[in-house]
Design a protein around this motif. Structure first.
Motif, PDB file in Angstrom:
ATOM      1  N   UNK A   1       0.831  -1.208   0.000  1.00 22.70           N
ATOM      2  CA  UNK A   1       0.000   0.000   0.000  1.00 22.70           C
ATOM      3  C   UNK A   1       0.863   1.253   0.000  1.00 22.70           C
ATOM      4  N   UNK A   2       0.600   2.155  -0.949  1.00 24.24           N
ATOM      5  CA  UNK A   2       1.366   3.390  -1.097  1.00 24.24           C
ATOM      6  C   UNK A   2       0.470   4.589  -0.799  1.00 24.24           C
ATOM      7  N   UNK A   3       0.809   5.320   0.249  1.00 30.25           N
ATOM      8  CA  UNK A   3       0.170   6.608   0.495  1.00 30.25           C
ATOM      9  C   UNK A   3       1.120   7.687  -0.038  1.00 30.25           C
ATOM     10  N   UNK A   4       0.613   8.888  -0.241  1.00 30.60           N
ATOM     11  CA  UNK A   4       1.467   9.929  -0.808  1.00 30.60           C
ATOM     12  C   UNK A   4       0.948  11.306  -0.414  1.00 30.60           C
ATOM     13  N   UNK A   5       1.902  12.178  -0.090  1.00 30.60           N
ATOM     14  CA  UNK A   5       1.582  13.563   0.242  1.00 30.60           C
ATOM     15  C   UNK A   5       2.707  14.474  -0.222  1.00 30.60           C
ATOM     16  N   UNK A   6       2.389  15.761  -0.292  1.00 32.56           N
ATOM     17  CA  UNK A   6       3.403  16.753  -0.639  1.00 32.56           C
ATOM     18  C   UNK A   6       4.373  16.922   0.538  1.00 32.56           C
ATOM     19  N   UNK A   7       5.616  17.293   0.269  1.00 33.23           N
ATOM     20  CA  UNK A   7       6.634  17.275   1.328  1.00 33.23           C
ATOM     21  C   UNK A   7       6.406  18.272   2.458  1.00 33.23           C
ATOM     22  N   UNK A   8       5.604  19.306   2.235  1.00 34.33           N
ATOM     23  CA  UNK A   8       5.365  20.280   3.298  1.00 34.33           C
ATOM     24  C   UNK A   8       4.182  19.913   4.191  1.00 34.33           C
ATOM     25  N   UNK A   9       3.393  18.913   3.803  1.00 28.60           N
ATOM     26  CA  UNK A   9       2.154  18.627   4.522  1.00 28.60           C
ATOM     27  C   UNK A   9       2.417  17.806   5.780  1.00 28.60           C
ATOM     28  N   UNK A  10       1.691  18.132   6.849  1.00 29.11           N
ATOM     29  CA  UNK A  10       1.930  17.425   8.104  1.00 29.11           C
ATOM     30  C   UNK A  10       0.690  17.260   8.969  1.00 29.11           C
ATOM     31  N   UNK A  11      -0.501  17.514   8.398  1.00 27.61           N
ATOM     32  CA  UNK A  11      -1.698  17.334   9.218  1.00 27.61           C
ATOM     33  C   UNK A  11      -2.146  15.877   9.273  1.00 27.61           C
ATOM     34  N   UNK A  12      -1.544  15.036   8.433  1.00 30.53           N
ATOM     35  CA  UNK A  12      -1.787  13.607   8.540  1.00 30.53           C
ATOM     36  C   UNK A  12      -0.953  13.014   9.680  1.00 30.53           C
ATOM     37  N   UNK A  13      -1.256  11.755  10.040  1.00 26.85           N
ATOM     38  CA  UNK A  13      -0.537  11.084  11.125  1.00 26.85           C
ATOM     39  C   UNK A  13       0.774  10.509  10.570  1.00 26.85           C
ATOM     40  N   UNK A  14       1.735  11.397  10.318  1.00 30.47           N
ATOM     41  CA  UNK A  14       2.960  11.027   9.637  1.00 30.47           C
ATOM     42  C   UNK A  14       4.153  11.065  10.582  1.00 30.47           C
ATOM     43  N   UNK A  15       4.949   9.996  10.530  1.00 28.32           N
ATOM     44  CA  UNK A  15       6.170   9.894  11.326  1.00 28.32           C
ATOM     45  C   UNK A  15       7.312   9.434  10.447  1.00 28.32           C
ATOM     46  N   UNK A  16       8.308   8.749  11.061  1.00 24.29           N
ATOM     47  CA  UNK A  16       9.474   8.353  10.278  1.00 24.29           C
ATOM     48  C   UNK A  16      10.211   7.217  10.966  1.00 24.29           C
ATOM     49  N   UNK A  17      11.024   6.530  10.169  1.00 26.07           N
ATOM     50  CA  UNK A  17      11.930   5.479  10.650  1.00 26.07           C
ATOM     51  C   UNK A  17      13.279   5.678   9.963  1.00 26.07           C
ATOM     52  N   UNK A  18      14.332   5.551  10.710  1.00 27.31           N
ATOM     53  CA  UNK A  18      15.667   5.779  10.164  1.00 27.31           C
ATOM     54  C   UNK A  18      16.208   4.558   9.428  1.00 27.31           C
ATOM     55  N   UNK A  19      17.080   4.813   8.470  1.00 29.70           N
ATOM     56  CA  UNK A  19      17.769   3.751   7.740  1.00 29.70           C
ATOM     57  C   UNK A  19      19.204   4.184   7.502  1.00 29.70           C
ATOM     58  N   UNK A  20      20.026   3.223   7.082  1.00 29.57           N
ATOM     59  CA  UNK A  20      21.418   3.548   6.739  1.00 29.57           C
ATOM     60  C   UNK A  20      21.918   2.542   5.722  1.00 29.57           C
ATOM     61  N   UNK A  21      22.936   2.955   4.988  1.00 27.60           N
ATOM     62  CA  UNK A  21      23.601   2.071   4.042  1.00 27.60           C
ATOM     63  C   UNK A  21      24.558   1.149   4.784  1.00 27.60           C
ATOM     64  N   UNK A  22      24.818  -0.010   4.203  1.00 31.49           N
ATOM     65  CA  UNK A  22      25.810  -0.928   4.761  1.00 31.49           C
ATOM     66  C   UNK A  22      26.942  -1.106   3.763  1.00 31.49           C
TER      67      UNK A  22
END
Length: 417
Positions: free
Chosen positions: A396-417
């Motif tokens: 499932x793909x949700x999508x929003x513009x990068x400035x929008x934040x009224x949705x319940x949006x968070x984040x998870x970190x990643x890194x290269x190996x």
């Protein structure tokens, strides 16, 4: 289509339509007409538009003697379907004091009855009707989530800070796990939806991708970690930000996630349960892509790509804190391995919302559902605490513009190996 499948779809229709009306049970008529910003829509409009969808795409096309409930509704409640005709301007939806909520509920009831009759008749053996009703139900579930995010924004502007859902839940007796990373080997694999289960067109076609070795954080970024970002001058350090993001910070004077406020020296957050103290161990919520990207840079990591997220998530059951739990705010979840990939907060990815290889826009107005928005937006994954559980799947793909934040949006970190 067998009688069992027809009954199942009929049951789904009744349940989803009833769930929408249950969500508004604590709202007044005045609550349901307000539009707090152009990105949001009034509750009353959501109720009407989802009904219009069934009328427009099913009843008008598949019932030969069908008479429109009210011809003006085609102009009032069309969202963005150019093929259908002109429509009321989106920023002006809050001006629609008429028709009233009673008329809208009568409209819903009338369309419900006709769709139920259609599903219970020989006409429903038409495969396209089954497909369109299923699409309409998932469309309505998307609007259930939008209804919740939009009413949260409206209530946040009311000085009385009303609660839609007075808190009935104690905070869980858990503490967040220390941040750690889980490694994934390089892999040539396939992502995207496949099989007979419903999925939106933008989730396919399934295609091959090569995923380089990466590591993914065991959990979403917490409020406690976001407080560290704030205290370290994250919102005042231009080198952390993309140019457009820094412009947005300056323009809007962002100093914290949306709905955060500092009272007598401590941080609180407005929620659908009213104004509450920040739960330090819960996932940070209501942040933009710009903020997520800046935090990742500050922390020394990066955002996950949607391909990496799907590779990780398909190994996990889609259990989580969703709309049906009626908690309606992110909560802390402890456990080994990757936790909270599903539910609580949508996770921003570094991936622009663009078509998969081989994607084709469907003919007719229904083809305007997703494809024409594949420009300038970023993909989010995993669902939130106001997402209906039936919508969630690894693709499932949700999508929003990068400035929008009224949705319940968070984040998870990643890194290269």
């Amino acid at each position: 289509m067998t009688d069992t499948l027809r009954l199942s779809l009929l049951q789904q229709f009744v349940a989803v339509r009833a769930a929408t009306e249950e969500l508004i049970s604590n709202l007044s008529a005045e609550d349901m007409v307000v539009q707090s910003m152009p990105d949001a829509s009034p509750t009353k409009w959501h109720l009407a538009h989802t009904t219009w969808f069934f009328e427009q795409f099913i009843l008008k096309d598949y019932l030969s003697n069908y008479t429109e409930f009210e011809p003006d509704y085609n102009y009032l409640f069309n969202s963005y379907y150019e093929n259908i005709g002109k429509r009321h301007a989106r920023p002006m939806r809050g001006m629609l004091t008429r028709p009233g909520i009673d008329e809208i509920l009568a409209y819903r009831e009338a369309i419900n009855e006709t769709i139920i009759q259609l599903l219970d008749s020989h006409h429903s053996k038409h495969k396209r009707i089954e497909e369109l009703v299923t699409l309409g139900l998932h469309h309505e579930m998307q609007h259930q989530e939008l209804l919740m995010t939009d009413i949260l924004h409206a209530f946040s502007l009311n000085p009385l800070l009303p609660a839609l859902n007075p808190d009935r839940y104690d905070e869980p007796e858990t503490s967040v796990e220390a941040l750690s990373f889980h490694s994934f080997e390089p892999e040539l694999t396939s992502i995207g939806a496949h099989g007979d289960e419903f999925y939106f067109d933008c989730e396919g076609p399934r295609h091959s991708v090569y995923v380089h070795p990466f590591a993914l954080a065991n959990r979403p970024v917490s409020n406690r970690e976001w407080l560290d970002f704030i205290h370290d001058g994250g919102y005042q350090t231009p080198t952390l930000w993309l140019s457009d993001g820094w412009h947005q910070v300056q323009k809007e004077q962002w100093r914290a996630p949306l709905y955060w406020q500092k009272n007598e020296g401590h941080w609180q957050q407005f929620t659908l349960s009213g104004l509450l103290d920040i739960d330090a161990d819960a996932p940070v919520c209501h942040i933009s892509y710009f903020e997520a990207d800046a935090f990742a840079r500050w922390a020394g990591y990066r955002l996950v790509t949607e391909q990496e997220w799907e590779v990780a998530a398909r190994q996990h059951s889609p259990n989580g804190n969703y709309l049906e739990a009626q908690r309606w705010r992110p909560s802390c979840s402890a456990g080994q391995g990757l936790v909270q990939l599903y539910g609580d907060v949508w996770e921003w990815t570094a991936s622009p919302y663009s078509p998969y290889p081989g994607f084709k826009i469907a003919e007719g107005a229904v083809g305007e559902y997703n494809g024409k928005f594949m420009c300038g937006q970023y993909v989010l994954r995993g669902g939130s605490c106001v997402t209906p559980a039936m919508q969630i799947r690894p693709s499932y793909r949700n999508f929003f513009y990068p400035h929008q934040r009224w949705q319940f949006t968070g984040m998870r970190l990643a890194k290269d190996l």
